[in-house]
Motif scaffolding. Structure first.
Motif, PDB file in Angstrom:
ATOM      1  N   HIS A 297       0.818  -1.220   0.000  1.00 41.94           N
ATOM      2  CA  HIS A 297       0.000   0.000   0.000  1.00 41.94           C
ATOM      3  C   HIS A 297       0.851   1.269   0.000  1.00 41.94           C
ATOM      4  N   ILE A 298       2.105   1.165  -0.338  1.00 40.21           N
ATOM      5  CA  ILE A 298       3.004   2.312  -0.284  1.00 40.21           C
ATOM      6  C   ILE A 298       2.590   3.392  -1.285  1.00 40.21           C
ATOM      7  N   ASP A 299       2.126   2.997  -2.475  1.00 40.13           N
ATOM      8  CA  ASP A 299       1.701   3.991  -3.461  1.00 40.13           C
ATOM      9  C   ASP A 299       0.490   4.777  -2.970  1.00 40.13           C
ATOM     10  N   ALA A 300      -0.473   4.086  -2.384  1.00 37.68           N
ATOM     11  CA  ALA A 300      -1.651   4.760  -1.834  1.00 37.68           C
ATOM     12  C   ALA A 300      -1.255   5.677  -0.683  1.00 37.68           C
ATOM     13  N   ALA A 301      -0.326   5.226   0.158  1.00 33.40           N
ATOM     14  CA  ALA A 301       0.136   6.047   1.278  1.00 33.40           C
ATOM     15  C   ALA A 301       0.810   7.315   0.775  1.00 33.40           C
TER      16      ALA A 301
ATOM     17  N   VAL B  46       5.388   9.635   4.927  1.00 34.22           N
ATOM     18  CA  VAL B  46       5.173   8.211   4.656  1.00 34.22           C
ATOM     19  C   VAL B  46       6.241   7.379   5.357  1.00 34.22           C
ATOM     20  N   GLN B  47       7.478   7.837   5.315  1.00 35.32           N
ATOM     21  CA  GLN B  47       8.544   7.103   5.997  1.00 35.32           C
ATOM     22  C   GLN B  47       8.260   7.020   7.496  1.00 35.32           C
ATOM     23  N   GLU B  48       7.879   8.140   8.084  1.00 32.98           N
ATOM     24  CA  GLU B  48       7.559   8.150   9.516  1.00 32.98           C
ATOM     25  C   GLU B  48       6.351   7.271   9.815  1.00 32.98           C
ATOM     26  N   ALA B  49       5.341   7.328   8.938  1.00 35.01           N
ATOM     27  CA  ALA B  49       4.147   6.505   9.125  1.00 35.01           C
ATOM     28  C   ALA B  49       4.482   5.018   9.022  1.00 35.01           C
ATOM     29  N   MET B  50       5.354   4.661   8.093  1.00 32.66           N
ATOM     30  CA  MET B  50       5.745   3.260   7.956  1.00 32.66           C
ATOM     31  C   MET B  50       6.475   2.766   9.202  1.00 32.66           C
ATOM     32  N   LEU B  51       7.313   3.636   9.765  1.00 31.72           N
ATOM     33  CA  LEU B  51       7.995   3.261  11.007  1.00 31.72           C
ATOM     34  C   LEU B  51       6.994   3.071  12.145  1.00 31.72           C
TER      35      LEU B  51
ATOM     36  N   GLY C 181      -7.122  -5.962  12.934  1.00 30.18           N
ATOM     37  CA  GLY C 181      -8.213  -5.781  11.975  1.00 30.18           C
ATOM     38  C   GLY C 181      -7.979  -6.546  10.695  1.00 30.18           C
ATOM     39  N   THR C 182      -8.875  -6.325   9.750  1.00 25.09           N
ATOM     40  CA  THR C 182      -8.762  -6.988   8.454  1.00 25.09           C
ATOM     41  C   THR C 182      -8.488  -5.999   7.337  1.00 25.09           C
ATOM     42  N   TYR C 183      -8.531  -4.713   7.631  1.00 22.91           N
ATOM     43  CA  TYR C 183      -8.338  -3.676   6.619  1.00 22.91           C
ATOM     44  C   TYR C 183      -6.966  -3.028   6.784  1.00 22.91           C
ATOM     45  N   GLY C 184      -5.927  -3.723   6.364  1.00 25.80           N
ATOM     46  CA  GLY C 184      -4.566  -3.226   6.514  1.00 25.80           C
ATOM     47  C   GLY C 184      -4.335  -1.919   5.779  1.00 25.80           C
ATOM     48  N   ARG C 185      -4.923  -1.784   4.608  1.00 28.79           N
ATOM     49  CA  ARG C 185      -4.748  -0.557   3.827  1.00 28.79           C
ATOM     50  C   ARG C 185      -5.353   0.637   4.569  1.00 28.79           C
ATOM     51  N   ALA C 186      -6.562   0.471   5.081  1.00 29.62           N
ATOM     52  CA  ALA C 186      -7.217   1.555   5.816  1.00 29.62           C
ATOM     53  C   ALA C 186      -6.423   1.902   7.080  1.00 29.62           C
ATOM     54  N   TRP C 187      -5.917   0.891   7.752  1.00 30.76           N
ATOM     55  CA  TRP C 187      -5.127   1.112   8.967  1.00 30.76           C
ATOM     56  C   TRP C 187      -3.873   1.921   8.642  1.00 30.76           C
ATOM     57  N   LEU C 188      -3.175   1.549   7.582  1.00 33.11           N
ATOM     58  CA  LEU C 188      -1.964   2.267   7.195  1.00 33.11           C
ATOM     59  C   LEU C 188      -2.287   3.697   6.759  1.00 33.11           C
ATOM     60  N   LEU C 189      -3.334   3.878   5.977  1.00 34.86           N
ATOM     61  CA  LEU C 189      -3.680   5.221   5.520  1.00 34.86           C
ATOM     62  C   LEU C 189      -4.115   6.123   6.677  1.00 34.86           C
ATOM     63  N   LYS C 190      -4.705   5.538   7.695  1.00 42.10           N
ATOM     64  CA  LYS C 190      -5.051   6.325   8.882  1.00 42.10           C
ATOM     65  C   LYS C 190      -3.776   6.797   9.576  1.00 42.10           C
TER      66      LYS C 190
ATOM     67  N   LEU D 268     -12.475  12.994  -0.848  1.00 45.30           N
ATOM     68  CA  LEU D 268     -12.534  12.803  -2.310  1.00 45.30           C
ATOM     69  C   LEU D 268     -11.330  12.005  -2.809  1.00 45.30           C
ATOM     70  N   VAL D 269     -10.146  12.313  -2.303  1.00 46.36           N
ATOM     71  CA  VAL D 269      -8.951  11.569  -2.711  1.00 46.36           C
ATOM     72  C   VAL D 269      -9.080  10.105  -2.299  1.00 46.36           C
ATOM     73  N   LEU D 270      -9.505   9.870  -1.062  1.00 50.32           N
ATOM     74  CA  LEU D 270      -9.628   8.489  -0.592  1.00 50.32           C
ATOM     75  C   LEU D 270     -10.677   7.701  -1.381  1.00 50.32           C
ATOM     76  N   ARG D 271     -11.782   8.336  -1.731  1.00 51.11           N
ATOM     77  CA  ARG D 271     -12.854   7.635  -2.438  1.00 51.11           C
ATOM     78  C   ARG D 271     -12.602   7.547  -3.941  1.00 51.11           C
ATOM     79  N   GLU D 272     -12.343   8.674  -4.566  1.00 52.74           N
ATOM     80  CA  GLU D 272     -12.289   8.716  -6.023  1.00 52.74           C
ATOM     81  C   GLU D 272     -10.940   8.298  -6.605  1.00 52.74           C
ATOM     82  N   ILE D 273      -9.858   8.585  -5.906  1.00 55.18           N
ATOM     83  CA  ILE D 273      -8.539   8.234  -6.429  1.00 55.18           C
ATOM     84  C   ILE D 273      -8.060   6.907  -5.857  1.00 55.18           C
ATOM     85  N   GLU D 274      -8.253   6.711  -4.549  1.00 55.44           N
ATOM     86  CA  GLU D 274      -7.790   5.483  -3.914  1.00 55.44           C
ATOM     87  C   GLU D 274      -8.837   4.366  -3.903  1.00 55.44           C
ATOM     88  N   GLY D 275     -10.098   4.693  -4.216  1.00 52.06           N
ATOM     89  CA  GLY D 275     -11.132   3.674  -4.300  1.00 52.06           C
ATOM     90  C   GLY D 275     -11.528   3.056  -2.968  1.00 52.06           C
TER      91      GLY D 275
END
Length: 168
Positions: free
Chosen positions: A3-7, A25-30, A41-50, A119-126
């Motif tokens: 999910h690095i591209d979405a992040a 993003v680097q700080e968030a990944m750490l 949870g089961t939504y790893g992408r949502a967790w990372l984007l949060k 809008l970015v989360l819905r329309e661009i990131e789906g």
């Protein structure tokens, strides 16, 4: 790192600066790595984007409604090119498409952060409404309301700008 591209995309839209986005993003990944054992949870992408979202705002000491930097044309020029469908086109069609993407990117960047974010989360990131609600820590009804209002604002901005272009 699926999910690095979405992040990075979310961080770019929130910080409006590629270098700040990379650092966020680097700080968030750490942070994500540090607290991965606590993720159940089961939504790893949502967790990372949060985590990315929170990192972007805490790094700047702002809340989403407080962002007010100028739009950086060079930063988003390459990003706008990513919106294409990859089909070969003639130079005129490419120029028109690039102008349209630039117009949309400018209008999106001019929206208040709370509307731009959903809008970015819905329309661009789906992302789903539930995932957006989790990421932004807002009720799902607020997500739907912000999407509707954000789309209306974007539509109004685009109509105004298209009207200005036709006048000149």
């Amino acid at each position: 790192m699926p999910h690095i591209d979405a992040a990075h995309n979310l961080a770019r839209w929130l910080t409006r600066n590629d270098e700040d986005a990379q650092e966020a993003v680097q700080e968030a990944m750490l942070r994500a790595y540090k607290f991965f054992d606590g993720f159940h949870g089961t939504y790893g992408r949502a967790w990372l984007l949060k985590i990315v979202r929170n990192t972007c705002f805490t790094r700047r000491g702002e809340n989403p409604a407080g962002a007010s930097e100028e739009f950086d044309e060079e930063l988003h020029a390459a990003e706008a090119a990513e919106f294409g469908n990859g089909a070969p086109a003639d130079p005129e069609a490419l120029a028109i498409a690039a102008a349209e993407r630039g117009l949309i990117a400018h209008a999106l960047a001019d929206l208040p952060a709370e509307f731009r974010e959903v809008l970015v989360l819905r329309e661009i990131e789906g992302m789903s409404y539930k995932e957006i609600a989790d990421i932004a820590a807002i009720p799902m009804g607020t997500v739907m309301s912000r999407l509707a209002r954000g789309r209306a604002m974007l539509d109004r901005l685009l109509r105004e700008r298209l009207g200005e272009e036709r006048k000149s």
